[in-house]
Every structure is written in C-alpha cells, then in structure tokens.
Design a protein around this motif. Structure first.
Motif, PDB file in Angstrom:
ATOM      1  N   GLU A 190       3.560  11.190  13.806  1.00 37.27           N
ATOM      2  CA  GLU A 190       2.615  10.188  14.294  1.00 37.27           C
ATOM      3  C   GLU A 190       2.179   9.203  13.186  1.00 37.27           C
ATOM      4  OE1 GLU A 190       1.409  10.422  17.512  1.00 37.27           O
ATOM      5  OE2 GLU A 190      -0.319   9.102  17.313  1.00 37.27           O
TER       6      GLU A 190
ATOM      7  N   SER B 202       5.013   6.922  11.891  1.00 37.32           N
ATOM      8  CA  SER B 202       5.402   5.934  12.881  1.00 37.32           C
ATOM      9  C   SER B 202       4.374   4.801  12.974  1.00 37.32           C
ATOM     10  CB  SER B 202       5.598   6.678  14.197  1.00 37.32           C
ATOM     11  OG  SER B 202       5.498   5.820  15.260  1.00 37.32           O
ATOM     12  N   LYS B 203       3.079   5.171  12.924  1.00 39.19           N
ATOM     13  CA  LYS B 203       2.032   4.132  12.940  1.00 39.19           C
ATOM     14  C   LYS B 203       2.123   3.251  11.701  1.00 39.19           C
ATOM     15  CE  LYS B 203      -1.652   5.762  15.903  1.00 39.19           C
ATOM     16  NZ  LYS B 203      -2.094   7.172  15.902  1.00 39.19           N
TER      17      LYS B 203
END
Ligand code: RET
Length: 279
Positions: free
Chosen positions: A27, A30-31
């Motif tokens: 997460e 990816s952000k």
C-alpha cells in the motif's frame, strides 16, 4: 489405507522448501509512486511557466523540464504496474545433519527506473556542465561514464547472486561513477571558477549537493536491490525522496539562481535563440 483426498499444500511435511518469501510492493509503496508522479508533473508545469518569462534564456529550463517530464512518465508506468519484473533467487539454507534446503525468494525489480536514469542523469550532468562551462570533451566523457554506470547498474539488478556477476557489474558501475565525480569535482570546479566568483561559488554548492544525493543511490541499491535487506516499499520510498531532491529541488535551485545571477547565462549563439528577443 488409501487416503480419500490429497493433503493440502500447507500440511505437507517439511521436505518441501520453506514458504515462498515474496518481496512485493504494498500500500505505502504504491501510494508513494503516485505522489512522486504528481510532484514531477507539477514541477514540469512550474518549470515550463518559468521559461515563458525568458524566451532567449531558457536552455536550463528546457533541459530541466525534460528531466521532470521523463521522471513523471517513468513514475506513471511504475505506479500503474509497468516497468516491473520479478527476480527469482534460490537461497540456500545449510543444515548439519539433513540435506540443504532452498527457498525461492521473489523480488520485484523496478527496471523503469533505469530507463528514467539513463535519460535524466545525462541531462542533469548537462545542466551542470553548461553552468560550469565544461568543454565538449569533458562533457562527452562525463555522459559516457554516466551511461555506463546506469546500464551496468541495470545488469547488476538482474545479475545472478551465486557468481561474481551481480557485484561485478556493481563494481564496474561504481568505477564509472568515480569518473563522473572526477569530471564534476575537479574539471567542473576549475571551469566554473574561470567564469567568476558568483558562478564558481554556486557551482561548488549545487554540484556538492548533487554528488551527496547521487552517492546515496548506490548505497540504497546495495542494501535494497543488492542484499535485499530493505522491503520493496522502503526501497520505493527512499528512492522517492532521493528522486525529488535530485530533480525538482535541484531544478528549482538552478532555475531561480539562474534568474538572479546573469553570469550563469549560456551563450550558444544563434543556434539556440535565433530570432528571439533577449529579455
Ligand atoms: C546504481 C547501482 C550500481 C552502482 C551505482 C549506481 C548509481 C546510480 C546513480 C543514480 C542516480 C540517479 C539520479 C536520478 C535522478 O532522479 C545504478 C544505483 C554507482 C548515481 C540522480
């Protein structure tokens, strides 16, 4: 007794290798990729805006904007899942009384970075070379060494662990990096001082900043990609910070100082600005 169903994979005895240890983006990583994409797009827009005020003096603007545009393109690819490959590494575990076992380690390799770096690091060097007034021979040597550094770094990323291959490529890349340092720190400083005190001092500062930031890349690479002692997410975040320092921060510093210090001007004669007003 004939078993009525096959055992599930998880209940198989320990003769099978350890569970596959996957090192994939999560997460946070990816952000981060998306955030850097946006930062690069905004920087490109700001640098373009700055260039409109100085049509005849936008050489650094054009080079620097190209750097952040290429980074934005590469980050878009990585954020959407392209430019990534998976390395399979067989890690051997030695045991005293039973045969050795092997773990299949998989790790993502973001090769889009090397495409980005192979285009943007020569352009960053070009910015610095123009500032210092480096001659054509020195510029060619620095850029050639830079391309060798990035390409051999890419080979290292896909090199095999059990042979001298991976760290051999890494060593070659580091030698090429020394050639770049030599060109900037020695020849660059001599040439920049010849353009006066203002350019000399500014070049020492911005090339010193560049060398410090650039030196962190092979260190991060050694820990993350080379020895895999850093998660893929931590690797993405570290490179993100370095990329923002090396591109938007570097670019902003260069373009604002260029606007204030007229001695930083590069005169390529009519080739660059024929027919444009000299404002
Ligand atoms: C590698 C690994 C092999 C050894 C060396 C490396 C150097 C990389 C550098 C990258 C700079 C990138 C920049 C990107 C801009 O945003 C390829 C990591 C020496 C110096 C400035």
């Amino acid at each position: 007794i004939i078993p009525t169903s096959l055992p599930s994979v998880s209940s198989l005895p320990s003769v099978l290798p350890d569970p596959i240890d996957q090192q994939f983006v999560g997460e946070a990583g990816s952000k981060t990729l998306w955030v850097v994409f946006v930062v690069m797009v905004i920087s490109s827009a700001v640098f373009t805006g700055l260039s409109w005020r100085v049509p005849a003096k936008r050489l650094y603007h054009v080079v620097t904007t190209l750097i952040t545009i290429i980074a934005a393109i590469s980050y878009f690819g990585m954020a959407t899942g392209q430019g990534i490959s998976v390395n399979h590494i067989s890690v051997r575990h030695q045991h005293d009384h039973v045969p050795d076992t092997y773990t299949d380690v998989q790790r993502q390799v973001y090769w889009a970075r090397y495409v980005d770096w192979s285009l943007t690091t020569p352009l960053l060097l070009l910015d610095l070379a123009l500032l210092a007034g480096l001659n054509g021979a020195h510029i060619t040597i620095a850029i050639a060494a830079d391309l060798i550094m990035i390409l051999t770094g890419l080979f290292a990323a896909f090199g095999s662990d059990d042979t001298p291959q991976k760290w051999g490529w890494y060593t070659i890349a580091c030698i090429a990096f020394l050639v770049i340092i030599w060109q900037l720190a020695i020849n660059g400083n001599v040439q920049a001082k010849a353009k006066g005190d203002n350019v000399g001092k500014f070049f020492t500062a911005i090339s010193g900043f560049t060398l410090v930031v650039w030196t962190l890349y092979p260190i991060v690479w050694g820990i993350a990609d080379g020895s895999r002692k850093m998660s893929v997410d931590a690797e993405i975040i570290t490179y993100a910070v370095l990329d923002i320092l090396a591109k938007p921060v570097f670019g902003t510093w260069l373009l604002y100082t260029h606007a204030r210090v007229p001695e930083t001007n590069v005169d390529l004669g009519g080739f660059w600005s024929e027919g444009l007003s000299r404002e």
